[in-house]
Design a protein around this motif. Sequence first.
Motif, mmCIF file in Angstrom:
data_model
loop_
_atom_site.group_PDB
_atom_site.id
_atom_site.type_symbol
_atom_site.label_atom_id
_atom_site.label_comp_id
_atom_site.label_asym_id
_atom_site.label_seq_id
_atom_site.Cartn_x
_atom_site.Cartn_y
_atom_site.Cartn_z
ATOM 1 N N PHE A 79 0.822 -1.212 0.000
ATOM 2 C CA PHE A 79 0.000 0.000 0.000
ATOM 3 C C PHE A 79 0.859 1.266 0.000
ATOM 4 C CE2 PHE A 79 -4.107 -1.421 -0.452
ATOM 5 C CZ PHE A 79 -4.453 -2.430 0.429
ATOM 6 N N ASP A 80 2.052 1.211 0.629
ATOM 7 C CA ASP A 80 2.967 2.373 0.567
ATOM 8 C C ASP A 80 3.376 2.622 -0.884
ATOM 9 O OD1 ASP A 80 4.759 1.792 3.711
ATOM 10 O OD2 ASP A 80 2.868 2.814 3.244
ATOM 11 N N SER A 81 3.708 1.541 -1.600
ATOM 12 C CA SER A 81 4.076 1.675 -3.027
ATOM 13 C C SER A 81 2.905 2.251 -3.811
ATOM 14 C CB SER A 81 4.455 0.326 -3.638
ATOM 15 O OG SER A 81 5.471 -0.288 -2.908
ATOM 16 N N ALA A 82 1.713 1.757 -3.522
ATOM 17 C CA ALA A 82 0.530 2.224 -4.260
ATOM 18 C C ALA A 82 0.245 3.697 -3.957
ATOM 19 C CB ALA A 82 -0.667 1.355 -3.915
ATOM 20 N N LEU A 83 0.380 4.092 -2.703
ATOM 21 C CA LEU A 83 0.098 5.491 -2.345
ATOM 22 C C LEU A 83 1.092 6.425 -3.008
ATOM 23 C CD1 LEU A 83 -0.901 4.953 1.388
ATOM 24 C CD2 LEU A 83 -2.377 5.917 -0.401
ATOM 25 N N LYS A 84 2.329 5.972 -3.195
ATOM 26 C CA LYS A 84 3.343 6.815 -3.881
ATOM 27 C C LYS A 84 3.056 6.874 -5.382
ATOM 28 C CE LYS A 84 7.169 5.955 -0.752
ATOM 29 N NZ LYS A 84 8.032 4.852 -0.372
ATOM 30 N N ALA A 85 2.753 5.699 -5.982
ATOM 31 C CA ALA A 85 2.602 5.618 -7.448
ATOM 32 C C ALA A 85 1.242 6.095 -7.935
ATOM 33 C CB ALA A 85 2.833 4.182 -7.908
ATOM 34 N N LYS A 86 0.266 6.132 -7.031
ATOM 35 C CA LYS A 86 -1.090 6.586 -7.334
ATOM 36 C C LYS A 86 -1.706 5.881 -8.556
ATOM 37 C CE LYS A 86 -0.453 11.251 -5.362
ATOM 38 N NZ LYS A 86 -0.362 10.712 -4.022
ATOM 39 N N PRO A 87 -1.862 4.551 -8.487
ATOM 40 C CA PRO A 87 -2.623 3.864 -9.534
ATOM 41 C C PRO A 87 -4.090 4.295 -9.431
ATOM 42 C CG PRO A 87 -2.232 2.378 -7.695
ATOM 43 C CD PRO A 87 -1.480 3.640 -7.376
ATOM 44 N N ILE A 88 -4.851 4.025 -10.459
ATOM 45 C CA ILE A 88 -6.260 4.412 -10.440
ATOM 46 C C ILE A 88 -7.009 3.609 -9.373
ATOM 47 C CG2 ILE A 88 -7.171 2.790 -12.162
ATOM 48 C CD1 ILE A 88 -7.970 6.418 -12.435
ATOM 49 N N ALA A 89 -6.546 2.380 -9.105
ATOM 50 C CA ALA A 89 -7.169 1.522 -8.092
ATOM 51 C C ALA A 89 -6.209 0.401 -7.726
ATOM 52 C CB ALA A 89 -8.470 0.919 -8.622
ATOM 53 N N THR A 90 -6.499 -0.245 -6.624
ATOM 54 C CA THR A 90 -5.811 -1.499 -6.297
ATOM 55 C C THR A 90 -6.880 -2.586 -6.170
ATOM 56 O OG1 THR A 90 -5.933 -1.100 -3.912
ATOM 57 C CG2 THR A 90 -3.938 -0.374 -5.034
ATOM 58 N N VAL A 91 -6.489 -3.821 -6.488
ATOM 59 C CA VAL A 91 -7.408 -4.954 -6.372
ATOM 60 C C VAL A 91 -6.749 -6.012 -5.498
ATOM 61 C CG1 VAL A 91 -8.810 -6.644 -7.596
ATOM 62 C CG2 VAL A 91 -8.249 -4.478 -8.709
ATOM 63 N N MET A 92 -7.462 -6.446 -4.471
ATOM 64 C CA MET A 92 -6.949 -7.476 -3.558
ATOM 65 C C MET A 92 -7.631 -8.782 -3.955
ATOM 66 S SD MET A 92 -7.177 -5.253 -0.032
ATOM 67 C CE MET A 92 -6.077 -6.304 0.925
ATOM 68 N N VAL A 93 -6.869 -9.673 -4.606
ATOM 69 C CA VAL A 93 -7.472 -10.813 -5.292
ATOM 70 C C VAL A 93 -7.546 -12.056 -4.385
ATOM 71 C CG1 VAL A 93 -7.402 -12.166 -7.449
ATOM 72 C CG2 VAL A 93 -6.544 -9.826 -7.422
ATOM 73 N N VAL A 123 -13.026 -12.157 -2.465
ATOM 74 C CA VAL A 123 -12.867 -13.194 -1.452
ATOM 75 C C VAL A 123 -12.078 -14.366 -2.031
ATOM 76 C CG1 VAL A 123 -14.901 -14.637 -1.852
ATOM 77 C CG2 VAL A 123 -14.245 -14.075 0.462
ATOM 78 N N GLY A 124 -11.279 -15.009 -1.167
ATOM 79 C CA GLY A 124 -10.585 -16.240 -1.555
ATOM 80 C C GLY A 124 -11.056 -17.355 -0.630
ATOM 81 N N ASN A 125 -10.548 -18.560 -0.819
ATOM 82 C CA ASN A 125 -11.024 -19.678 0.001
ATOM 83 C C ASN A 125 -10.731 -19.470 1.486
ATOM 84 O OD1 ASN A 125 -8.325 -20.172 -1.166
ATOM 85 N ND2 ASN A 125 -8.351 -22.047 0.019
ATOM 86 N N HIS A 126 -9.565 -18.955 1.811
ATOM 87 C CA HIS A 126 -9.232 -18.744 3.229
ATOM 88 C C HIS A 126 -10.150 -17.718 3.884
ATOM 89 C CE1 HIS A 126 -5.367 -20.934 4.108
ATOM 90 N NE2 HIS A 126 -5.485 -21.122 2.813
ATOM 91 N N ASP A 127 -10.613 -16.761 3.127
ATOM 92 C CA ASP A 127 -11.504 -15.734 3.690
ATOM 93 C C ASP A 127 -12.843 -16.316 4.099
ATOM 94 O OD1 ASP A 127 -10.187 -13.824 1.023
ATOM 95 O OD2 ASP A 127 -9.622 -13.630 3.141
ATOM 96 N N LEU A 128 -13.168 -17.510 3.571
ATOM 97 C CA LEU A 128 -14.443 -18.152 3.891
ATOM 98 C C LEU A 128 -14.337 -19.081 5.104
ATOM 99 C CD1 LEU A 128 -15.567 -19.075 0.267
ATOM 100 C CD2 LEU A 128 -16.213 -17.079 1.616
ATOM 101 N N PHE A 129 -13.115 -19.327 5.559
ATOM 102 C CA PHE A 129 -12.945 -20.209 6.723
ATOM 103 C C PHE A 129 -13.546 -19.547 7.955
ATOM 104 C CE2 PHE A 129 -10.709 -22.600 3.922
ATOM 105 C CZ PHE A 129 -9.335 -22.758 4.029
ATOM 106 N N PHE A 130 -13.903 -20.381 8.948
ATOM 107 C CA PHE A 130 -14.374 -19.895 10.259
ATOM 108 C C PHE A 130 -15.537 -18.908 10.099
ATOM 109 C CE2 PHE A 130 -10.802 -22.036 11.896
ATOM 110 C CZ PHE A 130 -9.666 -21.647 11.213
#
Lengths: 283, 242
Positions: A79-93, A123-130
Motif C-alpha cells: 500500500f505504501d508503493s501504491a500510495l506513492k505511485a497513485k494507480p487508479i485503483a488497487t485490487v486485492m485478489v 474473497v478467496g477460500n481462506h476468507d471463507l474459513f471460520f
Amino acid sequence: MDNKIKYILPVILPIMIFLYSCGDADLTGIFVTYESADERFKQSSHDSIIELQSSSEYYEIFSMGDSHVGGTNNLDVFFDSALKAKPIATVMVGDVASGKKEDFDTLVQHIPDSDSLRTFKIVGNHDLFFEGWDTYYSYFGTSTYIFSVQTPTAKDLYFCLDTGGGTLGELQLEWFRKKLKELRSSYRHCIMFTHDNLIRLRPTTSTNPNKEEVQILLDLFIEYDINMVVTAHDHEQNVDKFGNTTIIIMDALTDTYSNAGYLKIKISETDPTYELIRLNKTE
Amino acid sequence: MIYRHFIFWILLIITIIKAQAQIKTFTYFDLGETEVSNGMFLKNSFGCELKHNSWILEPAIQLDYISESSNFLSGVTITGGREFKIWKYPMEVKGFYLLDISAENFYESNWGAYLHFKRSKHFRFKLGLNNRTYTIYKSIREENNIKTEDAKLREYFNLIYCFGAFLKPVEHNWNVGIHITNFDYFLMNQSTNPIFNIQGKYKYKSKFEFFSELWYKEAGMFNISVNNFGYTIRIGMKWIIK
C-alpha cells in the motif's frame, strides 16, 4: 494391522498433504460450506458499474493476492508503493485474511481510506474459513462486481469474480456471461480478477475450478476478447497466454513467503501490459 | 482430423477381429446437471474392449444429445495396454489419448498413462499421470488475429487416480462399489478435484453386464471450502461378443 495400513494410507496420505499445504485451515470446509457460491452471489451488490475517471490515457492498476493477514508487513509495503505511485485503483485478489474476525479487523486498519486509494476486494477460500464470509460481507459488502475506468478517449471494463468456493457457481457464471454480452463491445480493454488460478501452470496442490468450468471460461475469454485474467491462490507467479488473453498467477503477498510480490497492470491505448514485482528485489 | 482417427480405429478393430481377439462392447447414457451445464445434459457413449493375449485396446466415442455444446460428437478416446504380473500380483499398464471437442473455440487433448493394481479381491487402485493441452482451432485463430505461439495452453503432470472398493469380489456376477477418482472415459479432472461414485452391476448369462452409477461432483474440496458442483446418473451395459 499391517494390511489395514496399506489400504488406509492412500486415503490418509493425500489428506495429510493438503492439510500441510493449507496451513491454518477450517477443516469443516472439506465436507460442508457455510454458504454456497450462489448464496454469496445473491448477497453481493453487483447491479451497477463502479465508474472511475482517469485524466490521462495511461493509468495503472496495482493488484495483489494471498496477503493472509495476520501478518501485515508486506501488505503495508504494497500500500505504501501504491500510495506513492497513485494507480487508479488497487485490487486485492482473495485470501486477504484468514477468515477469522480478528484478522479481518486488522486488515481493515491497514487498507488506506478510499479517498486516498480506491481498493477493490475479492474473497478467496481462506476468507471463507471460520464463517469468514459474514465478517467479509459486513466490511466490504460484495465480492462480485464490475468497475470501469474512463479515460479522455476510451473506457475499460474490469470484472471481479468470486471463486473462493472453487467455482463461480451457476448464478455468477450466468451473470458474467450476460454482462459480457451486454457490455464488452462498448469497452476498449477488459480484465478479469478472481482468486482461484484457473489453469495449473505447474504441478501444484492448489485447487482450480473443475475442468468443465475452465473450458467454459476459456471459451468466453476468446469469444469476448478478454485481455487479461489476474488470479492468485497458487502463491507462485506464473504467466501464460491463450489466444489474446494473458493469464497471470501472482506471487503471494503474505509475510511468510520469501518471494512475496504484487502485480502492476499498465493500461494505455495499446494492449495492457504488466510487471510482476517481488518485494525482495525492490530497494 | 477426427474422421481420419475414426478410419484408423476401424481398420485397427478389423485387424484385431481377424486376429481372433476377445471383443466386448459397451454403451451407457449419462444424465445429469452441473453448475455450468445450464440445465440438464444427456450424453451417450459407445466403445469396445479388444483383448488379444495380454494386449488390450479400448476405443470409445461420446455423443451429446442435450448439452451446452453445439457439437454432437464431443469426445473420442483410445486406450491401449497390457496385463502382466509383478511377482504374483496382477496389474495392467495403460496408455491413453482423449480428445474433448465440446468447447466452441478450441479442443482439448489429453495423453498419459496409468497403472491398474488388481491384487485385492475387493479393491481396485489406479494411479498415473495426464498431460493436457488446449488448442485454439485454426479458423478461430485467423478470425481473431491470434498468433500461432499463443494458440496452446498446457498443463503437465496432472496426477490421475482411482480408488475403488467393492462389496463382493470384483469379478462376482453382481456387485456394489464406491469410487473416488478424478478421471473417467471422457473426463480428466485436475488432481485436486475428485469425483465420487456409487455403482452397481449385474452379469447376465456371462455375456451381458448391466451397470448403473451415481456420480457426485464437488468443487473446492481441496480449497477446504467445498461447493456442490453437480451429479450424473449413468446407466449402461456391456456385451461380450466373442
